[in-house]
Design an enzyme around this catalytic site. Structure first.
Site, short mmCIF file in Angstrom:
data_model
loop_
_atom_site.label_atom_id
_atom_site.label_comp_id
_atom_site.label_asym_id
_atom_site.label_seq_id
_atom_site.Cartn_x
_atom_site.Cartn_y
_atom_site.Cartn_z
N ASN A 119 -9.94 36.33 54.35
CA ASN A 119 -9.93 37.26 53.22
C ASN A 119 -10.76 36.68 52.09
O ASN A 119 -10.76 35.46 51.88
CB ASN A 119 -8.49 37.45 52.72
CG ASN A 119 -8.40 38.38 51.53
OD1 ASN A 119 -9.04 39.45 51.50
ND2 ASN A 119 -7.61 38.01 50.53
N HIS A 176 -11.10 36.68 48.03
CA HIS A 176 -10.27 37.00 46.86
C HIS A 176 -10.99 36.51 45.60
O HIS A 176 -11.46 35.37 45.56
CB HIS A 176 -8.91 36.31 46.99
CG HIS A 176 -8.02 36.59 45.83
ND1 HIS A 176 -7.39 37.80 45.66
CD2 HIS A 176 -7.66 35.83 44.77
CE1 HIS A 176 -6.69 37.77 44.54
NE2 HIS A 176 -6.83 36.59 43.99
N ASP A 197 -2.51 36.27 49.58
CA ASP A 197 -3.58 35.40 49.09
C ASP A 197 -3.17 33.92 49.17
O ASP A 197 -3.61 33.09 48.36
CB ASP A 197 -3.95 35.76 47.64
CG ASP A 197 -4.44 37.20 47.51
OD1 ASP A 197 -5.10 37.69 48.44
OD2 ASP A 197 -4.13 37.84 46.49
C1 GRF Z 1 -14.41 41.96 45.79
O1 GRF Z 1 -14.50 41.55 44.47
C2 GRF Z 1 -13.35 41.19 46.51
O2 GRF Z 1 -13.26 39.87 46.12
C3 GRF Z 1 -12.12 41.94 46.07
O3 GRF Z 1 -12.49 43.27 46.09
C4 GRF Z 1 -13.89 43.37 45.87
C5 GRF Z 1 -14.47 44.12 47.01
O4 GRF Z 1 -15.77 44.54 46.75
N1 GRF Z 1 -10.97 41.63 46.88
P1 GRF Z 1 -16.56 45.36 47.85
O5 GRF Z 1 -15.69 46.52 48.28
O6 GRF Z 1 -16.84 44.44 49.00
O7 GRF Z 1 -17.80 45.80 47.16
#
Ligand code: GRF
Length: 223
Positions: free
Chosen positions: A113, A115, A151
């Site tokens: 994941n 984060h 997380d």
């Molecule tokens: C990213 O900032 C990721 O870290 C968070 O959600 C956002 C997703 O962006 N969990 P995208 O959909 O990949 O543009």
């Protein structure tokens, strides 16, 4: 994921925009990531990420999770569908649903994941706002192995940015995003290539226990 003779199969789970999917797809197309995206699956049928995936010729699946009632049953069915794509690795790239422990269990060590915080700080939502409220001098993003704890799995790699005077949550998000893209590509490469793997609550890279997360370098590598 040590068998270099075959292309690692990656499923990407998304809920929103899909810029991280794009980064993975572009890295594969450019020959910077040895992998194949075999599925993009979403709990939001109208997620822009799905349109991006379809435009890229990637197979997609969507199933609305809102109002589905039995959470565990939805998770089970969703992950069963993902399993039909036979991924070696599942990447949560802006997937905004907490999956049930039973749905994650078969994929422990094979699910990553991304984060937007320097975990273990700021698990959960609104990370940019919380960093500013705390007055932190530094912010960043983490890629971790997924466990049942939100997380909370072992952190493989991080990217860091300074917090500047006057920064808003939107400023932080915008400045972090390009680094998130590099970080995710590098972290997926590290696992897909077999260089790094989860072992229990630890991570091994090159056979050595990782005592601190790898850090994204200026050349987009991890060290
Ligand atoms: C990213 O900032 C990721 O870290 C968070 O959600 C956002 C997703 O962006 N969990 P995208 O959909 O990949 O543009």
């Amino acid at each position: 994921m040590n068998d270099t003779s075959r292309v690692p199969r990656v499923a990407v789970l998304v809920s929103g925009r899909g810029s991280n999917f794009d980064a993975l797809h572009a890295a594969i197309a450019a020959g910077r990531l040895h992998a194949e995206i075999v599925l993009v699956a979403s709990n939001r049928p109208h997620a822009p990420a799905l349109a991006r995936a379809r435009a890229a010729g990637v197979v997609t699946h969507a199933s609305e999770s809102r109002g589905s009632g039995d959470r565990a049953a939805w998770d089970r069915a969703f992950m069963a569908m993902v399993a039909t794509a036979q991924p070696d690795l599942i990447v949560l790239a802006g997937f905004m649903r907490r999956l049930d422990a039973a749905a994650i269990a078969p994929w422990l060590g094979r699910m990553l994941n991304i984060h937007p915080s320097l975990l273990p700080n700021y698990a959960g939502l609104d990370t940019h706002q919380r960093v500013l409220a705390a007055g932190d001098a530094e912010h960043g993003a983490s890629v971790h192995f997924v466990t049942a704890e939100l997380d909370g799995g072992p952190v493989l790699a991080q990217a860091r940015i300074p917090v500047l005077p006057g920064d808003t949550p939107a400023d932080l998000a915008a400045r972090l995003l390009p680094l998130e893209h590099q970080l995710l590509v590098a972290a997926v490469a590290a696992v897909a290539s077999g260089r790094c793997r989860m072992q229990g609550t630890a991570i091994l890279c090159g056979g050595q226990i990782l005592h601190a997360p790898l850090q994204l370098q200026d050349d987009a590598s991890l060290a």
